[in-house]
Every structure is written in structure tokens, then in C-alpha cells.
Design a protein around this motif. Structure first.
Motif: not given
Lengths: 225, 225
Positions: B179-193
Motif C-alpha cells: 500500500a506504499e506506506i513507509r512507516a510501521i509501528l509493530n506491536f506483534s511479537p517477532g520482528a517483521v521484515r
DNA sequence: TTTTGTGAACTAGTTCACAGCT
DNA sequence: AGCTGTGAACTAGTTCACAAAA
């Protein structure tokens, strides 16, 4: 020359950084996945590829706590998992309270990841009369913050989570310290002050968003972890 | 020798660390408090005392972006706030979407701190049919994740928050990148790539709790920030 | 051979200390 | 006088590279 420390031996506190302990938790999660997949051994190289980390770093992190590996083979997955759980203190039930029964506090109380990792949320605390006496959706009771000290003494609470608005966070932190709880996870904006012997970890949403905003504004480039 | 960079001038991306940008956000919050208290100027020493930091560090962090201070005086509070907001990209409305309309996602959508800092949560996304079409308590609509790309293009979404279970997080991350969003704040366990050009910030509850647990288990001593 | 454990080298981040400006 | 901005010194954290073990 090999270190003559046995696996599981305590290490001088000062020598292990928080960055290391956080990575240990990441290694543990990865190892548990490998274990479920019936994989018996793993080398630091393979683990590093999974986690996008440097193999030497993994070996060094582990070597703080003993010699867990076998040269030419790697690490035994099940065995290393067990060691890491023990090192991280995750080989026992840890009891958690959450102060602040607002949206965030309630959501955290019902967060399934807590229980899965061996953390038990035993109560929420709040000051609002209409919240006290109720429960979260999954049944965690909401108690009066005045009862915190008594509950903490009776139930041996290990960790307190702060999920109140910023202006209340310092006074909440003081109640937690008075209740002799020695570890605090703070979701309020603004660092709280606690005496030596009490560990505070800040999870500041605002700061994280600002840091993402900076990246967008400046067009910087990078990856966390 | 003075740097001949004017205030507000862009800096080489690589030279500013994430630790610095996170502190800038902390400085900004503190300055806003001083501003409300009608305090006109502040020295790095005073600011450092408020924040329990080293004054040289504050000066150095600020000096990356220009010469904001006046020797013998300190920093003008209102002016420095304005500069920091601009540097952090907080001088405009930032739009946020949250993927995962579970307890945590819903709580985050209604979190008042977002709006207060200039972040607007425009939508939640989920896959569960019974959630789609509903709203959070404060009225944020829950949409089908299939619509993410279209909404992101139409509404110019800046930041996506991941609040889904671990097993879904990587595929969600891929939808966000698509979706071409360039910043992610991740609350899920495990780093996303995510590919280069997309900034990921992990807020891993499990890792933070494990790190507190380690402290309790080993009796280490320290303070975050 | 493979892979660990670890000193040495390197890189990043922090603090000191002071010249120079107000 | 007071305080910033900044090189230099220091401290922490990471990666390299290799001897030793299986």
C-alpha cells in the motif's frame, strides 16, 4: 581459553546489557519455533539468518551465561531453550498487575500473549468508583488502587504495568514502589522516576511515533532490530 | 569553529541515530510543559536536570540540526519547540491506520495521546467479517484489509500500526508495504521484515517483559532512559 | 570438516572540558 | 559572569578473525 563457568551460573549483573537480554528473548522465541518444527540443533549462523543478526553477536550473548554450544555441531535447540528460559527467569509463573483500567489497560489485561509466555495478569487497579468492582472481558478484576499494597504483599506481584494518563503516572509509580514491586513497564508518556532497585522500562507510543515521523520527514532509511 | 548551517537545514540522514530522534521527542514534550508554564528560556543544564540526562548530550543532539542556543542565555523555549516540531515532522497532521481490530487495535485507535500529538487514526483494518463495518468506541471505522491499498492511496496514510497476532504479522506487513506506506509501528511479537525505504519500529511486549523478568531473576540494577 | 568461544579491532554513543560568544 | 557548540577522550556495543574442539 575456555571460560570455566558452568551453564546456568549467575553472571556479574553489570556485565550484561539490556540489549543482550532483549535479544535473548528473541532467540528464545525463535528456538521455540524450531523446537516445534522438531529441529534438533541449530548453529549461530542459521539462527542469525533467521533473525537477520550477526552470528558472532549471538555466540557472544550466549557465552555470557555459559558454554551452551558444541563445536562443529551448534546448539541443541531444546536444551538451549530451557537454559534461556531459566536465565530470563521465565521458568516460573510471573504475576503482573496493571494500573489504569482504561482502554489500554483493559486491552493489555486481556492480551493473550501475556499468559502464553507465563505471565499472569492477576488484577487491574483504578481510582474511578464506577470501574472498581468490575472486570475486563476475560474476567480480570478491577480493584481500588488503595488495595495495591495489600494485594501485592498477599499475591507476590512481580511486575506492574502503568497504563494511566501522563499526569497520573508519577504518583502511580510511587504507589507501585511503596507496594514493593520491583519491575515496572510504563506505557505513559514521560519517563517515571523510581529508586535504585526498581527497574523501569518505558514503552512510549508518542516517542516511537515521533521517531517514525522524523524518518518520513527527513527521508532517512533504516530498520529497527 | 561554528557550523555554518542555518537552523532547520536538513542533515545527512546517516548521521542522526534513532536514539537521538527519540530524545528530541522527549525534549519537545518537556519544552511544551515549560512553555505552558510561561518559561521563556532554558539552559541545557536545567533541561538535563528535568530529564535526568547529561547536558552535553542535549546540546549535541540539538547541534545536529543547527545552532538554536544563545551563549550565556540558553535556548528560547517557544522557538526551540517550534524547531523540534519541524525537525520531527510534527508540524503537520499525520494520518495513521491500525491493522488488527482486536482489543489492542481498538484501544490504540481510541488512545487520546495520538490525536493530542497531531496523529489522526483514520481507520482500523481487519479480516473478520463481523468486525468489518463496525467502529471503535470513539468512532474509528473498521474496514476490510482488502481496501487498505485503496484507502492508503486516497487518504495519504503516513503510518501503519500492526496489532495482529504473531502468525499474521508478516503478511500484514507485506500488505502495508504494497500500500506504499513507509512507516510501521509493530506491536506483534517477532520482528517483521520490510524492504529498504520502509521504517519498522518494534514495540514487543513479550521482549520487554522478558527483560524485566531477567532483572528480577538476576537481581540486576538499572533504569531505562 | 564444521562451528564454537573469544581476544582484538572496529564502530557507535556518551561525557568531558574548554574555546569562544553574549 | 553564564552557557553554547564541539573536538577529544572515553565507554559501550558490534563484528572480525582465528585457535581450539568435536
Amino acid at each position: 581459553m575456555p571460560v570455566k563457568r558452568r551453564p546456568g551460573t549467575r553472571v556479574e549483573p553489570e556485565s550484561v546489557s539490556e540489549l543482550t537480554t532483549e535479544r535473548l528473548s528473541v532467540y528464545l522465541r525463535c528456538l521455540e519455533g524450531l523446537d516445534r518444527a522438531r529441529i534438533k540443533t541449530v548453529s549461530s549462523r542459521t539462527l542469525a539468518e533467521h533473525l537477520h543478526l550477526n552470528p558472532a553477536q549471538i555466540r557472544k550473548d550466549l557465552a555470557y551465561f555459559g558454554e551452551f554450544g558444541v563445536r562443529g555441531v551448534g546448539y541443541y535447540v531444546t536444551e538451549l531453550s530451557r537454559h534461556l528460559r531459566q536465565i530470563l527467569g521465565l521458568d516460573r509463573r510471573l504475576s503482573v498487575v496493571i494500573v489504569g483500567a482504561g482502554n489500554l489497560g483493559m486491552a493489555l489485561a486481556d492480551y493473550p500473549g501475556f499468559r502464553r509466555e507465563g505471565f499472569e495478569v492477576i488484577a487491574l487497579f483504578d481510582t474511578a468508583p464506577h470501574k472498581i468492582g468490575g472486570t475486563s472481558r476475560s474476567g480480570v478484576p478491577v480493584l481500588d488502587i488503595a488495595e495495591l499494597k495489600e494485594v501485592a504483599a498477599r499475591e507476590h506481584v512481580d511486575i506492574a504495568v502503568i497504563a494511566v494518563p501522563a499526569d497520573a503516572s508519577q504518583s502511580v509509580a510511587e504507589s507501585i514502589v511503596a507496594a514493593e514491586i520491583r519491575a515496572i513497564l510504563n506505557f505513559s508518556p514521560g519517563a517515571v522516576r523510581a529508586p535504585d532497585g526498581v527497574k523501569v522500562k518505558n514503552m512510549d507510543l508518542t516517542v516511537s511515533l515521533a521517531s517514525l515521523s522524523f524518518y518520513l520527514a527527513q527521508g532517512t532509511n533504516g530498520q529497527t532490530r
